[in-house]
Motif scaffolding. Structure first.
Motif, short mmCIF file in Angstrom:
data_model
loop_
_atom_site.label_atom_id
_atom_site.label_comp_id
_atom_site.label_asym_id
_atom_site.label_seq_id
_atom_site.Cartn_x
_atom_site.Cartn_y
_atom_site.Cartn_z
N TYR A 1 0.82 -1.21 0.00
CA TYR A 1 0.00 0.00 0.00
C TYR A 1 0.86 1.26 0.00
CZ TYR A 1 -3.62 -3.42 0.84
OH TYR A 1 -4.44 -4.50 0.71
N ASP A 2 2.04 1.19 0.62
CA ASP A 2 2.97 2.32 0.53
C ASP A 2 3.38 2.53 -0.93
OD1 ASP A 2 2.92 2.70 3.30
OD2 ASP A 2 4.60 1.32 3.59
N ALA A 3 3.65 1.44 -1.63
CA ALA A 3 4.00 1.53 -3.05
C ALA A 3 2.84 2.11 -3.84
CB ALA A 3 4.40 0.16 -3.59
N TYR A 4 1.62 1.65 -3.57
CA TYR A 4 0.44 2.19 -4.26
C TYR A 4 0.31 3.69 -4.01
CZ TYR A 4 -1.46 -2.49 -5.29
OH TYR A 4 -1.67 -3.75 -5.77
N ASN A 5 0.55 4.12 -2.77
CA ASN A 5 0.49 5.55 -2.47
C ASN A 5 1.50 6.33 -3.29
OD1 ASN A 5 -1.62 5.34 -0.64
ND2 ASN A 5 -0.25 5.08 1.12
N GLU A 6 2.70 5.79 -3.49
CA GLU A 6 3.70 6.46 -4.33
C GLU A 6 3.24 6.52 -5.78
OE1 GLU A 6 7.90 5.64 -3.86
OE2 GLU A 6 7.51 4.78 -1.87
N VAL A 7 2.59 5.47 -6.24
CA VAL A 7 2.07 5.44 -7.61
C VAL A 7 1.02 6.53 -7.79
CG1 VAL A 7 0.65 4.09 -9.21
CG2 VAL A 7 2.60 3.01 -8.06
N VAL A 8 0.08 6.61 -6.88
CA VAL A 8 -0.98 7.60 -6.98
C VAL A 8 -0.40 9.01 -6.93
CG1 VAL A 8 -3.04 8.55 -5.85
CG2 VAL A 8 -2.78 6.07 -6.12
#
Length: 128
Positions: free
Chosen positions: A84-91
């Motif tokens: 989810y940290d990676a997803y936050n960076e993507v967004v």
């Protein structure tokens, strides 16, 4: 890059290890979404051969941007770690760069088809 309707679409592939799956996912997106940008996020795989292969893809293909994360904190969630940290960076990246649409997929998936009907369907869903 913009699709035929003028929208900027970002496909983000987020993964951890499983090199064969990872490169297959990237290849499938590049083939199916010829006009769109691709963000490849290695979520701290720490596999030099995979890193080299992902770098080679990014160097060869101007639509690809590579993000190498150096931590995958599993203390909060033992199953998915820092996904989810990676997803936050993507967004955050997609918003910062002004993309109209963001498609996130995990690296153990493969994109089988992508065409204008996908975005048209999304626009209709969002309009409702």
């Amino acid at each position: 890059m913009r699709d035929n309707a003028g929208y900027r679409v970002l496909h983000a592939i987020v993964g951890h290890k499983f090199p064969g799956y990872f490169t297959n996912a990237v290849t499938s997106v590049l083939l199916m979404a010829e006009r769109d940008d691709v963000l490849v996020v290695d979520n701290a795989s720490n596999l030099p051969a995979l890193t080299d292969e992902l770098r080679a893809i990014a160097e060869k293909e101007p639509r690809v941007r590579l993000l190498l994360r150096d931590s995958n904190d599993i203390t909060r969630n033992g199953k998915v770690g820092g996904l989810y940290d990676a997803y936050n960076e993507v967004v955050a990246h997609a918003l910062r760069e002004g993309y109209d649409y963001l498609h996130i997929m995990q690296h153990d998936m493969q994109l089988l088809w992508w065409d204008a009907s996908v975005l048209q369907g999304a626009r209709e869903i969002y309009a409702e």
